[in-house]
Design an enzyme around this catalytic site. Sequence first.
Site, short mmCIF file in Angstrom:
data_model
loop_
_atom_site.label_atom_id
_atom_site.label_comp_id
_atom_site.label_asym_id
_atom_site.label_seq_id
_atom_site.Cartn_x
_atom_site.Cartn_y
_atom_site.Cartn_z
N PHE A 256 29.60 51.40 35.35
CA PHE A 256 30.58 50.57 34.65
C PHE A 256 30.23 49.11 34.88
O PHE A 256 30.10 48.67 36.02
CB PHE A 256 32.02 50.83 35.11
N ASP B 137 25.10 45.21 40.64
CA ASP B 137 26.47 44.92 40.23
C ASP B 137 27.37 45.26 41.42
O ASP B 137 27.69 46.42 41.65
CB ASP B 137 26.85 45.73 38.99
N LYS C 221 35.91 40.64 41.14
CA LYS C 221 37.06 41.30 41.76
C LYS C 221 37.57 40.66 43.06
O LYS C 221 38.39 39.77 43.01
CB LYS C 221 36.76 42.79 41.94
C1 PLP Z 1 35.57 45.90 37.29
C2 PLP Z 1 34.10 45.93 37.18
C3 PLP Z 1 33.42 45.15 36.21
C4 PLP Z 1 34.14 44.34 35.18
O1 PLP Z 1 34.87 43.31 35.74
P1 PLP Z 1 35.96 42.52 34.86
O2 PLP Z 1 36.42 41.43 35.78
O3 PLP Z 1 37.02 43.49 34.50
O4 PLP Z 1 35.24 42.01 33.66
C5 PLP Z 1 32.04 45.18 36.23
N1 PLP Z 1 31.36 45.92 37.10
C6 PLP Z 1 31.97 46.67 38.04
C7 PLP Z 1 31.15 47.45 39.02
C8 PLP Z 1 33.36 46.72 38.09
O5 PLP Z 1 33.97 47.49 39.00
#
Ligand code: PLP
Length: 390
Positions: free
Chosen positions: A127, A214, A243
């Site tokens: 994701f 990520d 986050k």
């Molecule tokens: C939540 C998340 C995103 C997206 O972040 P947003 O602030 O909602 O755009 C991207 N990568 C990972 C691994 C995430 O958990």
Amino acid sequence: MPHLMNTYARLPVAFTHGEGCRLYDEQGRTYLDALAGIAVNTLGHAHPRLTAALVAQAGRLLHVSNAYRILEQEALSDRLAALSGMDEVFVCNSGCEANEAAIKLARFYGHRRGIEQPAIVVMEHSFHGRTLATLSATGNYKIQVGFEPLVPGFLRVPFDDIAAIEHVAAHHPEAVAVLVEPVQGEGGVRVAHHDYLCALRRLCDQKGWLLMFDEVQCGIGRTGSWFAHQQAGIKPDVMALAKGLGSGMPIGACLAAGPAAGLFGPGNHGSTFGGNPLACTAALTTLSVIEGEDLLSRAATIGQRIRQALTEGLEGVAGVREVRGDGLMIGIELDRPAAELTKLALAEGLLINVTAECVVRLLPPLIYTAAEADELTVGLVPLIRRFLGA
Ligand SMILES: *Cc1c(COP(=O)(O)O)cnc(C)c1O
């Protein structure tokens, strides 16, 4: 009904305030927070140091523009570079934006090397966000369906499988980078093996690819180290954060090192809001409190305590496939869709989450005490047993 786009299946509760790991609703009911706004509220709610820092900053300066130097942003870049060993930081507002910057960096890097249609290797069950490029990188058809045409330039492989990516390396000269979550979050709390991350590092070095992590969900202390990949003893070329970085203030960052550093010049990328003084103050304070309150070791020990209590409490229960995770990123995989459990938990005053349909996900604030950890598991184990009819 409020005039909101119907983009969330919201639980029927609204919180009015919070303190530490507790939230309070309109009726004055109390909840133990084991979600932290999806790994966002690193310091819990209304942390006095964060509140004071934000109030003071709001009284000085909220926003100026990246047309000027921003001292708080410079300080944050230095702090993040020191913690990660990375060279450069681009500050944005969210996780998808941090990944967008990473994707743009990889393409830019490819073009520099004479590759006109550069591709990025991405994972199944990954994701990366909801913008067009990041949803195209995401390994979940449900997030993509209806939004085609997808952004091209992604090659997908199974997660945590080095042979699969070596195969891509042998057959795709257009590949320039790998984008991977060291711990997949939305995909069901799947922890990549350290051997795999080390093998990825070697492969990227051999092929001249950028290794891009990520760490939007697993970074900022959640797994017990500042960044999850540090446990494997390696360093990426690019890292996305967001986050937990601002402990509730929207902020993201894309970090670059080695061959990924020095690529962007003025005009190649930007953000109006990105890195404003208020958001950077939130991030600087978050990092400072994590260090001052020793929250990295707490994430490791409290996470271990929770996983152990869950493993023991759910041992032999039919329907529980696995308890797994790293630090305060914990998943309990069940053999059936479990969304209903969030409602049952809410009624018991516990805030939890379910992801990838069947995985109960716990992402408590990093300030959890042993007593709060025990309260969580003592409440959750019988709920899961009851839900499974055990
Ligand atoms: C939540 C998340 C995103 C997206 O972040 P947003 O602030 O909602 O755009 C991207 N990568 C990972 C691994 C995430 O958990």
